[in-house]
Design a protein around this motif. Structure first.
Motif, short mmCIF file in Angstrom:
data_model
loop_
_atom_site.label_atom_id
_atom_site.label_comp_id
_atom_site.label_asym_id
_atom_site.label_seq_id
_atom_site.Cartn_x
_atom_site.Cartn_y
_atom_site.Cartn_z
N PRO A 102 -33.04 -57.34 37.63
CA PRO A 102 -33.63 -57.84 38.87
C PRO A 102 -33.31 -59.33 39.07
O PRO A 102 -33.17 -60.08 38.11
CB PRO A 102 -35.14 -57.63 38.68
CG PRO A 102 -35.29 -56.77 37.48
CD PRO A 102 -34.02 -56.84 36.71
N ALA A 103 -33.24 -59.73 40.32
CA ALA A 103 -32.89 -61.12 40.63
C ALA A 103 -33.97 -62.09 40.14
O ALA A 103 -33.68 -63.23 39.78
CB ALA A 103 -32.68 -61.29 42.12
N ASP A 104 -35.22 -61.64 40.13
CA ASP A 104 -36.30 -62.53 39.72
C ASP A 104 -36.71 -62.31 38.25
O ASP A 104 -37.81 -62.67 37.85
CB ASP A 104 -37.51 -62.32 40.63
CG ASP A 104 -38.05 -60.90 40.56
OD1 ASP A 104 -37.32 -60.00 40.11
OD2 ASP A 104 -39.22 -60.70 40.97
N ALA A 105 -35.81 -61.76 37.43
CA ALA A 105 -36.12 -61.49 36.02
C ALA A 105 -36.29 -62.81 35.28
O ALA A 105 -35.47 -63.72 35.40
CB ALA A 105 -35.01 -60.68 35.38
N PRO A 106 -37.38 -62.94 34.51
CA PRO A 106 -37.60 -64.20 33.79
C PRO A 106 -36.61 -64.36 32.63
O PRO A 106 -36.21 -63.40 32.00
CB PRO A 106 -39.04 -64.07 33.27
CG PRO A 106 -39.30 -62.61 33.20
CD PRO A 106 -38.47 -61.98 34.29
N VAL A 107 -36.23 -65.60 32.38
CA VAL A 107 -35.36 -65.91 31.26
C VAL A 107 -36.25 -66.28 30.08
O VAL A 107 -37.15 -67.11 30.19
CB VAL A 107 -34.40 -67.08 31.59
CG1 VAL A 107 -33.58 -67.46 30.39
CG2 VAL A 107 -33.51 -66.70 32.75
N LEU A 108 -36.01 -65.63 28.95
CA LEU A 108 -36.79 -65.88 27.74
C LEU A 108 -35.86 -66.42 26.66
O LEU A 108 -34.65 -66.15 26.69
CB LEU A 108 -37.47 -64.60 27.27
CG LEU A 108 -38.43 -63.95 28.27
CD1 LEU A 108 -38.91 -62.61 27.73
CD2 LEU A 108 -39.60 -64.86 28.55
N TYR A 109 -36.40 -67.14 25.70
CA TYR A 109 -35.61 -67.75 24.64
C TYR A 109 -36.13 -67.28 23.29
O TYR A 109 -37.33 -67.12 23.08
CB TYR A 109 -35.66 -69.27 24.72
CG TYR A 109 -35.12 -69.80 26.03
CD1 TYR A 109 -33.77 -70.01 26.19
CD2 TYR A 109 -35.98 -70.06 27.09
CE1 TYR A 109 -33.26 -70.48 27.40
CE2 TYR A 109 -35.49 -70.52 28.30
CZ TYR A 109 -34.13 -70.73 28.46
OH TYR A 109 -33.63 -71.18 29.65
N VAL A 110 -35.22 -67.07 22.35
CA VAL A 110 -35.56 -66.62 21.01
C VAL A 110 -36.10 -67.80 20.22
O VAL A 110 -35.49 -68.87 20.19
CB VAL A 110 -34.32 -66.01 20.30
CG1 VAL A 110 -34.64 -65.61 18.88
CG2 VAL A 110 -33.79 -64.82 21.09
N THR A 111 -37.27 -67.60 19.57
CA THR A 111 -37.90 -68.70 18.84
C THR A 111 -37.57 -68.69 17.35
O THR A 111 -37.64 -69.73 16.71
CB THR A 111 -39.43 -68.64 19.00
OG1 THR A 111 -39.89 -67.37 18.51
CG2 THR A 111 -39.83 -68.81 20.45
N ALA A 112 -37.24 -67.55 16.77
CA ALA A 112 -36.95 -67.46 15.34
C ALA A 112 -35.48 -67.78 15.09
O ALA A 112 -34.67 -67.85 16.02
CB ALA A 112 -37.27 -66.06 14.83
N ASP A 113 -35.12 -67.98 13.83
CA ASP A 113 -33.72 -68.27 13.47
C ASP A 113 -32.81 -67.09 13.80
O ASP A 113 -31.71 -67.26 14.30
CB ASP A 113 -33.60 -68.61 11.98
CG ASP A 113 -34.20 -69.96 11.66
OD1 ASP A 113 -34.31 -70.79 12.58
OD2 ASP A 113 -34.55 -70.17 10.49
N ARG A 114 -33.26 -65.88 13.49
CA ARG A 114 -32.47 -64.68 13.76
C ARG A 114 -33.44 -63.54 14.03
O ARG A 114 -34.39 -63.32 13.29
CB ARG A 114 -31.58 -64.34 12.58
CG ARG A 114 -30.65 -63.18 12.85
CD ARG A 114 -29.62 -62.99 11.75
NE ARG A 114 -28.74 -64.13 11.58
CZ ARG A 114 -27.62 -64.32 12.25
NH1 ARG A 114 -27.24 -63.45 13.14
NH2 ARG A 114 -26.87 -65.37 12.01
N VAL A 115 -33.18 -62.79 15.11
CA VAL A 115 -34.04 -61.69 15.52
C VAL A 115 -33.17 -60.47 15.78
O VAL A 115 -32.09 -60.58 16.37
CB VAL A 115 -34.84 -62.06 16.80
CG1 VAL A 115 -35.63 -60.88 17.31
CG2 VAL A 115 -35.75 -63.22 16.54
N ASN A 116 -33.64 -59.30 15.36
CA ASN A 116 -32.94 -58.06 15.64
C ASN A 116 -33.32 -57.53 17.01
O ASN A 116 -34.50 -57.44 17.34
CB ASN A 116 -33.27 -57.00 14.58
CG ASN A 116 -32.65 -57.32 13.25
OD1 ASN A 116 -31.61 -57.96 13.18
ND2 ASN A 116 -33.28 -56.86 12.19
#
Length: 170
Positions: A102-116
């Motif tokens: 979707p055009a209004d999809a929120p952008v999220l960021y990974v907080t841990a060093d590595r995530v599966n």
């Protein structure tokens, strides 16, 4: 038991005495000729290298030098094998199109060093990709649950545990 030990000692003494008597010097030197010292270039068939007289070198390099790029043959696949065919259980099926973001999809960021990133919501699902800390992903679904369906910048889709995602940019 004592006889066995005595036999081993006598055998070892005999071996050492034989080696002491016949093992002196290098026995191979009498059986092979010693070559005169030569350079590796001469061994390879190159002419002997001597210092040239002053002023005898040409000012320009020879013209028969060929660039290495033109000497390298082009790689070709020699045995390509048969063309790929779909497996029988999916012979008439067409692949599902990727879910549109979707055009209004929120952008999220990974907080841990590595995530599966997994194929489904839960740790029992297979890992699709591994995301590094600070990676940006777009949420495809609700962000309030334990798992969030996301899509990477490369287009891969999967689920990531919500505890490892934040809306704050790193």
């Amino acid at each position: 038991m004592i006889r066995l030990g005595l036999l081993m000692v006598v055998t070892l003494v005999g071996v050492f005495m034989t080696l002491d008597r016949f093992g002196q010097g290098d026995l191979r030197t009498g059986h092979r000729p010693v070559p005169a010292p030569t350079s590796a270039a001469t061994d390879a068939g190159a002419p002997s290298l001597t210092a040239p007289a002053a002023g005898t070198l040409p000012a320009t390099p020879p013209v028969d030098i060929i660039p290495a790029a033109s000497q390298t043959p082009e790689r070709t696949q020699r045995f390509p094998g048969p063309p790929l065919e779909p497996s029988p259980e999916y012979a008439g099926a067409t692949p599902e199109p990727a879910q549109a973001v979707p055009a209004d999809a929120p952008v999220l960021y990974v907080t841990a060093d590595r995530v599966n990133m997994r194929a489904g919501a839960g740790t029992n699902n297979p890992v699709v990709a591994s995301l590094t800390g600070g990676s940006a992903v777009q949420a495809l679904g609700a962000t309030g649950g334990e798992w969030v369906q996301v899509q990477t910048e490369g287009g891969q889709q999967g689920f990531v545990a919500a505890q490892f995602l934040t809306a704050d940019a790193p």
